[in-house]
Design an enzyme around this catalytic site. Structure first.
Site, short mmCIF file in Angstrom:
data_model
loop_
_atom_site.label_atom_id
_atom_site.label_comp_id
_atom_site.label_asym_id
_atom_site.label_seq_id
_atom_site.Cartn_x
_atom_site.Cartn_y
_atom_site.Cartn_z
N PHE A 310 1.01 -1.04 -0.09
CA PHE A 310 0.16 -0.03 0.01
C PHE A 310 0.74 1.19 -0.07
O PHE A 310 1.98 1.44 0.64
CB PHE A 310 -0.79 0.26 1.32
CG PHE A 310 -1.85 -1.02 1.47
CD1 PHE A 310 -2.94 -1.33 0.78
CD2 PHE A 310 -1.34 -2.23 2.00
CE1 PHE A 310 -3.86 -2.31 0.93
CE2 PHE A 310 -2.24 -3.15 2.27
CZ PHE A 310 -3.66 -3.44 1.79
N ASP A 311 0.53 2.20 -0.78
CA ASP A 311 0.94 3.58 -0.64
C ASP A 311 0.07 4.10 0.67
O ASP A 311 -0.98 3.52 1.07
CB ASP A 311 0.42 4.54 -1.89
CG ASP A 311 0.95 5.95 -1.48
OD1 ASP A 311 1.98 6.23 -1.15
OD2 ASP A 311 -0.04 6.62 -1.60
N LYS A 312 0.64 4.93 1.54
CA LYS A 312 0.20 5.57 2.61
C LYS A 312 -1.02 6.65 2.48
O LYS A 312 -2.21 6.32 2.59
CB LYS A 312 0.93 5.94 3.55
CG LYS A 312 0.67 6.32 4.98
CD LYS A 312 1.59 6.94 5.85
CE LYS A 312 2.19 8.39 5.55
NZ LYS A 312 1.22 9.26 5.65
N THR A 313 -0.48 7.72 2.04
CA THR A 313 -1.38 8.93 1.85
C THR A 313 -2.59 8.99 0.81
O THR A 313 -2.21 8.70 -0.63
CB THR A 313 -0.70 10.22 1.75
OG1 THR A 313 0.36 10.28 2.63
CG2 THR A 313 -1.37 11.44 1.55
N VAL A 506 -1.50 -0.94 -4.29
CA VAL A 506 -2.70 -0.16 -4.19
C VAL A 506 -2.19 1.38 -3.81
O VAL A 506 -1.35 1.54 -2.92
CB VAL A 506 -3.43 -0.49 -3.05
CG1 VAL A 506 -4.66 0.41 -2.73
CG2 VAL A 506 -3.78 -2.01 -2.96
#
Length: 615
Positions: A310-313, A506
């Site tokens: 996953f990307d965070k923001t 994602v």
């Protein structure tokens, strides 16, 4: 003539059935042999016409089709004066094709439902303030459009005036109305349930989110998976093999009836239709639930995923952070003015948080701006160089960071803050700590993914390691890596793949595009950038994270359903051939009846996917 006959295939099917019914009446009621024979001969002759034509069309492109098997079988049965079986075989084959087409049409209802939501007209506001209804094709970018209660919003646009509640089910799959006011974005195909708004057209026609959904779903449903391509190749060789087997049996046994029966029993109809109908049903379910699966090959690959990165923001977090704390090192008013002027030009969540925190301030003229990927922004204002970004950007431009500043930055990081440093002419003027919050329901949905045998849940972020660690700890992720540039994220995914892991990524931003492209499956949040959506394999509309477990479960259910249909189809052929070899009751009519029944069974099995939902 051939085109006319094929176009009237459904009418011929029911005419064929009518003659069969007449034959039954002649046998049981009239007791008239001539009526029975005449009706059966007419049924056979009329019914075989479209089948023969389709077989001939296939032969012209060097394809030996199922229609050829049936045609030879019917002509052979006719030749040995077995009119009853000839008539029954043609009727069952035609009626099976009719049921198959009707059922496939139903499974494609997702496309039909979507296209029916496309608005046909719009109300245009003219320069003199009056309004005029125009066709949807006449709308141009920048036009002002009026939308009233109950109307479909015709374009993707921005609300200029008014307030209303919009049902975005066509985009997100959720029928909950959302409040829209000045400055909010609205989408084509959604419905204004109450209120009146004026919007400015930003995207029209196929450029709209709704237009892209229709295009992507159409492309996905028409695409072929690896399994389908294998079955196409299999059928190419299987059909001639059955013909040869029938010929061999006739040469050895001199039993024409047995040879013809083998041709009928060997028809792999359910095998050919079973996999495509599974794909169409699965992709259709996704479309109605705010999930775009870009093709059956994507479904196959997604079903094998065991690691999700996953990307965070904007993915795990809301993407709407706020300034939590700040430290000023002099020239506060000037630093605020410069910083706000630069960040007003950006759509980045951190930029929006800074602009909201600073509020109104004199705007400065920016003469040059350069975006440093993974670092921040370098601009020139009033002849001065202004740097806005993270520690990497400051070090890259050799900005002096004192030990006190480094300690303060470390304190911010330990609290989970994203660091934004502002430097003017290589002197630090502002230090800001900005925090984002986790999306509602993310933790629960990550637990669902773990229950679905996802072994690794990993977050990669350009944010500082402290913030990323806090997020990972709260969400119980497997790994967390911060301070990563876009190319480093892509390299990390490559390493996972080399270790044999099937990786889904994602994300939602431009900087996520390399990772979305290189992962086995790229999953874009629907409210992200256009390039992220175009690069990805799966799109979660409206950035609804709860759709991720549904998308994974649906892909796995679709892949399983395809295998079930293959087993059913092959099992039926083996059963029929076994019955022919080891029993006395098997004949052409029973074989064709079982075949058509198996086609209906695999279609009904596939249609279960239309109602799939993750527990």
């Amino acid at each position: 003539m051939q085109r006319f006959v094929v176009s009237k295939k459904n009418q011929i099917t029911f005419l064929n059935g009518g003659f069969l019914f007449l034959a039954l009446m002649g046998h049981f009621l009239l007791k008239n042999t001539y009526v029975v024979m005449g009706a059966l001969i007419l049924a056979s002759a009329i019914g075989v016409l479209p089948i023969l034509i389709q077989a001939g069309q296939a032969l012209r492109v060097h394809v030996i089709s199922i229609e050829l098997l049936v045609s030879i079988a019917v002509i052979g049965a006719f030749f040995i004066q077995n009119y009853e079986e000839a008539a029954m075989v043609t009727f069952l084959f035609l009626f099976g094709a009719f049921l198959e087409q009707r059922t496939l049409t139903k499974t494609r209802s997702a496309i039909k439902e979507l296209t029916e939501m496309v608005p046909e007209s719009a109300v245009l506001q003219l320069s003199n303030g009056t309004f005029k209804e125009i066709g949807i094709d006449e709308v141009e970018k920048g036009d002002y459009l009026l939308v009233k209660t109950g109307a479909k919003i015709p374009v993707d646009g921005t609300v200029l005036s008014g307030v209303g509640h919009v049902n975005e089910a066509s985009i997100t799959g959720e029928a909950i109305s959302l409040s829209k006011t000045i400055g909010d974005t609205v989408f084509a195909g959604t419905i204004l349930e109450n209120g009146t708004v004026t919007i400015q057209a930003n995207k029209i026609g196929e450029e709209t989110t709704f237009g892209k959904i229709i295009e992507l779903v159409e492309e996905a449903q028409d695409s072929k998976s690896e399994t389908e391509r294998f079955i196409d190749r299999f059928s190419k060789y299987y059909t001639p093999l059955v013909l040869l087997l029938g010929a061999f049996v006739f040469v050895v046994s001199r039993n024409l009836s047995l040879a013809i029966t083998i041709l009928v029993l060997g028809c792999p109809g359910a095998l050919v239709i079973g996999v495509p109908v599974s794909n169409v049903s699965g992709i259709g379910n996704g479309a109605r639930n705010g999930i775009l699966l870009k093709g059956s090959e994507v479904v196959t690959q997604f079903s094998r995923v065991d690691t999700i990165v996953f990307d965070k923001t904007g993915t795990l977090t809301k993407g709407n952070p706020e300034v939590a704390e700040q430290i000023c090192y002099g020239e506060e008013e000037k630093a605020y003015s410069y910083l706000a002027s630069i960040e007003q030009e950006s759509d980045h969540p951190l930029a929006k948080a800074i602009v909201a925190f600073i509020g109104k301030t004199p705007k400065q003229k920016i003469t040059h701006t350069e975006v440093i990927k993974g670092g921040g922004i370098r601009s020139e204002i009033n002849g001065q160089q202004v740097l806005v970004g993270n520690e990497f950007l400051m070090k890259y431009h050799q900005v002096n960071l004192t030990e006190q500043m480094k300690r303060q930055m470390k304190d911010f990081e330990e609290k989970g803050d994203s660091i934004v440093v502002t430097a003017i002419d290589n002197e630090v003027k502002l230090l800001m700590g900005i925090r984002d919050t986790i999306r509602p329901g993310v933790k629960e949905n990550l637990k669902k993914l773990k229950k679905m045998r996802i072994k690794n849940l990993i977050v990669l972020s350009g944010d500082n390691q402290g913030t990323v660690d806090l997020i990972a700890q709260e969400l119980e992720l497997t790994q967390a890596h911060g301070n990563m540039l876009p190319e480093e994220k892509a390299q990390f995914i490559e390493r996972l793949q080399k270790n044999g892991q099937q990786v889904a990524f994602v994300g939602d931003g431009v900087n996520d595009s390399p990772s979305l492209a290189i992962a086995d499956i790229g999953i874009a949040m629907g409210n992200g950038t256009d390039i992220a959506i175009e690069t990805s394999d799966v799109v979660l509309m409206n950035s609804d994270f709860t759709r991720l477990p549904h998308a994974l479960g649906l892909s796995r259910a679709t892949a399983k359903n395809r295998k079930e249909n293959i087993v059913i189809a092959v099992g039926v052929v083996l059963f029929l051939l076994g019955g022919l070899l080891f029993s006395q009751w098997m004949n052409m009519t029973i074989g064709m009846l079982v075949h058509e029944g198996s086609i209906v069974v695999v279609i009904l099995n596939a249609m279960r996917l239309l109602g799939y939902s993750v527990n």
